[in-house]
Design an enzyme around this catalytic site. Structure first.
Site, PDB file in Angstrom:
ATOM      1  CG  ASP A 182      -2.297   0.635   0.844  1.00  0.00           C
ATOM      2  OD1 ASP A 182      -2.292   1.823   0.467  1.00  0.00           O
ATOM      3  OD2 ASP A 182      -3.333  -0.056   0.899  1.00  0.00           O
ATOM      4  CG  HIS A 255      -4.256   2.405  -2.104  1.00  0.00           C
ATOM      5  ND1 HIS A 255      -4.261   3.280  -1.041  1.00  0.00           N
ATOM      6  CD2 HIS A 255      -5.553   2.257  -2.471  1.00  0.00           C
ATOM      7  CE1 HIS A 255      -5.518   3.630  -0.758  1.00  0.00           C
ATOM      8  NE2 HIS A 255      -6.322   3.036  -1.623  1.00  0.00           N
ATOM      9  CD  GLU A 318      -9.966   4.000  -1.213  1.00  0.00           C
ATOM     10  OE1 GLU A 318     -10.882   4.405  -0.500  1.00  0.00           O
ATOM     11  OE2 GLU A 318      -8.877   3.612  -0.754  1.00  0.00           O
TER      12      GLU A 318
HETATM   13  C1  ACM Z   1     -10.924  -0.346   0.284  1.00  0.00           C
HETATM   14  O1  ACM Z   1     -11.417  -0.329   1.421  1.00  0.00           O
HETATM   15  N1  ACM Z   1     -10.334   0.740  -0.205  1.00  0.00           N
HETATM   16  C2  ACM Z   1     -10.989  -1.515  -0.569  1.00  0.00           C
END
Ligand code: ACM
Ligand code: ZN
Length: 744
Positions: A182, A255, A318
């Protein structure tokens, strides 16, 4: 009479008391029978029909529960095994009656059966182990019964992961989704790209408190860690011994800041940036250019041999398109491939990974954003932003794992008290998890067949230690297992009773820190004639609580079961603090009441709050301010740009000032209003406060200085979230709690 009683006693020398089931998740059939078997610290078993792998698994399981030693014996063993055919997948049965017969349909089923058997063992008063005679017949409903763990935001050691897997195994989980990369850390050794862990596994600072706290402060300390490929293999094998498949997640294209700190060339700008110590969503993601795709495919080539799992998770959530919009290389790919927008570019990017994984005999799974711009042909979808993504994927004939925030985010709060450790926000209590059903009523029977199961996610921004991790995970994971295993669910109360009576002691015995929030006295509010009525109820009948009213008013009240106290509203505002302490367990619940002339008065919502955030009109005048970080249940949320609320103080009285408290959390699309109007409903006189004044404050004070009984407040918010803010272009949320009066 005496003769009759004696006769009855002779006829029924022992009255049979049916034993309750102690297995979680609840088995499909549990039948209690008279009699029991007493065990010493060993179990003799006929292993002759079992493979060495299963024998080893059973030995580990026996040691986990009761330090039981398993002894291989073919002559009069206590436990014998039989193979079942033509039964549902992973079926087993257990018959305890002088002997113990375990019948199983698959190696997995044999393993599950043995866990159930271990959970049937009780300790009697003298410390002897006994198993009551019974019959169990059981099989699972869903195959994907998963727990996810984010080791990027906070890192967990190998022995901690193993302990976590041990408890997962006890509750018959099948899938461990290991979130290995991440923004804040890259946690897996990749031999071709050593900088991923040399640089990407370490950050120089970590944000303190909740990340919405202003001003932000950081703990400046190098933090990180990673797993070598050898250690990864060790975990994969440890999990396999417990019938758990490890699904790795390598996040892309978003991420990605930790990876880009190591290899900035694979971003759009090429600019070197550090591994961030802040949580959130970052604009810098992997560029969609060929070099970046090949870089990620190289990484997947090292991942694939480490994980026998059919599924490889590539994230996909995201990923802001800000950089892609400004990047010549990304734009050139769009042109070349006739892609109409950056969502289609994301789809192109994911399809490249899909094809690559299929060629290697694997299957891609990603978060539901991979639906945007067109779902890749072979992809499975993990639905987290609600059920909708999963429903859409199933309609398209793709496999689905349901993991909606509403039921499956274990980084949310699970208890209402202020004593809960800091969490990201939201409120997902045990009962909510128990109620989870991965198949939405909006799905047809055929669509439902695409649902592999469900999973809970443990994001660790606010989970810095293993003790806190298990606190957030358990007992909610046990409720999840119940939701995913049980074909016919029992009632929540029956589940909770088994949990408290049989499994809390088990977890305690294993030294697992778990949440006992459900044992705390629950506090509920009702409107009373002159204020509010507060009811405390305890789960266990035997407990006594001590009630302390403020620091100078130490009235101690002992009571059993439940207790109601009435709090009358005052003319001035003053704060009273109550503390309920269970004398038996030492558990505490604290309650602060901001007493004032609004306490328990009549609130009329002219504008109806959203069903999602509407815990009733008393919430606004119950003397309690909504807490931060916000939990879903204690704020009233509106999704309209004008909100009208009328208040009746029940008598005419002088007010100095009126305070309205709002929530600002722009990352959650919750914005402050830009104008408030006040009007006395008798005189129709009032005034407004608008943009020019300071609306940066969550607390707004309106100076009244007049006598009033009924009044109206009109609150105005933007009708669109401004550009470049999370949720841009949509209606912002308005969250209120609470409305109070301040008199000098
Ligand atoms: C997530 O909670 N961004 C998959
Ligand atoms: Zn680019």
């Amino acid at each position: 009479m005496k003769v009759l009683v004696t006769l009855l006693l002779l006829l029924f020398p022992m009255v049979f008391v049916a034993q309750q089931n102690t297995i979680l998740p609840h088995p499909v059939v549990f039948k209690s029978m008279p009699g029991y078997i007493e065990l010493d610290r060993s179990l003799s078993m006929d292993f002759s029909s079992l493979s060495s792998t299963i024998i080893q698994q059973l030995k580990t399981t026996g040691a986990y529960y009761h330090n039981l030693q398993l002894i291989d014996r073919t002559n009069k063993p206590l436990v014998i095994f039989k193979k079942l055919v033509n039964v549902p997948l992973d079926s087993y049965s257990i018959n305890v009656n002088k002997q113990i017969i375990i019948s199983y349909s698959s190696p997995k089923a044999c393993y599950f059966a043995f866990h159930s058997l271990m959970q049937l063992i009780k300790s009697d008063d003298k410390g002897h182990l006994i198993i009551n005679n019974c019959f169990v017949d059981d099989y699972p409903k869903y195959q994907w019964r998963g727990m996810h763990l984010d080791v990027a935001r906070h890192f967990f050691q190998l022995d901690e992961i193993k302990q976590f897997l041990d408890v997962m195994a006890a509750y018959k989980f099948t899938t461990f989704h290991w979130h290995l990369t991440d923004d804040q850390g890259w946690r897996i050794e990749i031999k071709k790209y050593p900088k991923l862990t040399e640089i990407g596994a370490w950050r120089d600072s970590t944000v303190e408190n909740h990340y919405t706290t202003s001003p932000r402060t950081y703990k400046v300390e190098r933090y990180g860690g990673f797993y070598t490929q050898e250690q990864i293999k060790e975990i994969v094998q440890y999990a396999a011994q417990r019938n758990i498949t490890v699904v790795p997640e390598i996040e892309m294209p978003g991420h990605a800041r930790a990876a880009l700190a190591a290899y900035p060339n694979y971003s759009c700008t090429g600019i070197q940036q550090e591994v961030p110590g802040l949580w959130g969503i970052f604009d810098d993601i992997f560029c969609s250019k060929e070099e970046s795709i090949l870089f990620l495919q190289d990484i997947l080539s090292e991942i694939i041999p480490l994980f026998p799992s059919k599924y490889i998770h590539i994230g996909g959530d995201e990923a802001p398109k800000t950089r892609w919009k400004e990047c010549n290389q990304c734009q050139a790919i769009m042109k070349e491939n006739k892609l109409k927008d950056e969502h289609e570019l994301q789809s192109y990017f994911i399809q490249r990974m899909d094809k690559f994984l299929v060629e290697k005999g694997k299957k891609l799974i990603g978060w539901d954003e991979i639906l945007e711009g067109g779902l890749s042909p072979n992809a499975a979808v993990m639905s987290w932003r609600g059920f909708e993504g999963g429903i859409e994927a199933a309609k398209l004939g793709h496999e689905v794992v349901m993991s909606p925030g509403s039921h499956c985010y274990f980084d949310h709060y699970q208890g209402k008290g202020n004593e809960e450790p800091l969490a990201i926000g939201g409120y997902t209590n045990l009962e909510k998890v128990f109620d989870f059903n991965p198949v939405s009523p909006k799905m047809s029977r055929e669509e439902a067949n695409y649902v592999l199961g469900g999973q809970a996610n443990l994001w660790t921004e606010y989970i810095p230690s293993f003790n806190q991790l298990t606190y957030m995970a358990f007992p909610r994971a046990i409720a999840l297992s119940e939701a995913l295993w049980c074909t016919e669910k029992t009632t929540y109360d029956a589940f909770e009773k088994t949990l408290i009576d049989s499994h809390f002691p088990l977890l305690k015995n294993k030294g697992i820190n778990f949440s006992s929030s459900i044992l705390k006295p629950s506090i509920t509010f009702k409107r009373a004639v002159n204020g509010i009525n507060v009811k405390l109820s305890s789960k266990s009948k035997e407990e006594r609580f001590t009630l302390k009213e403020g620091s100078d008013h130490e009235t101690e009240v002992n009571f059993t079961g439940s207790k109601e106290i009435e709090i009358n509203r005052t003319n001035n505002s003053n704060q009273v603090q109550y503390e309920f302490v269970s004398l038996e367990t030492g558990l505490q619940s604290k309650l602060k009441i901001n007493n004032n002339p609004c306490l328990g008065v009549i609130v009329n919502y002219v504008t109806k709050p959203s069903d999602r955030y509407n815990s009733g009109d008393l919430t606004l005048v119950d003397g309690q301010f909504g807490a931060r970080p916000w939990k879903g249940h204690e704020w009233i949320g509106f999704d309209t740009s004008v909100v009208i609320i009328e208040i009746d103080l029940l008598k005419k009285q002088k007010i100095d000032s009126l305070q309205i408290s709002f929530l600002k959390d722009e990352n959650s699309w919750i914005h402050l209003p830009y104008a408030i109007e006040y009007k006395n409903l008798k005189t129709n006189l009032g005034f407004g406060m608008a943009q020019s004044e300071n609306f940066e404050n969550e607390k707004q004070v309106l100076f009244i200085g007049k006598k009033v009984q009924k009044f109206r407040i009109t609150i105005k918010t933007l009708d669109k979230i401004p550009l470049r803010m999370p949720g841009e272009g949509t209606q912002p949320w308005l969250f209120i709690d609470e409305i109070s009066i301040k008199n000098k």
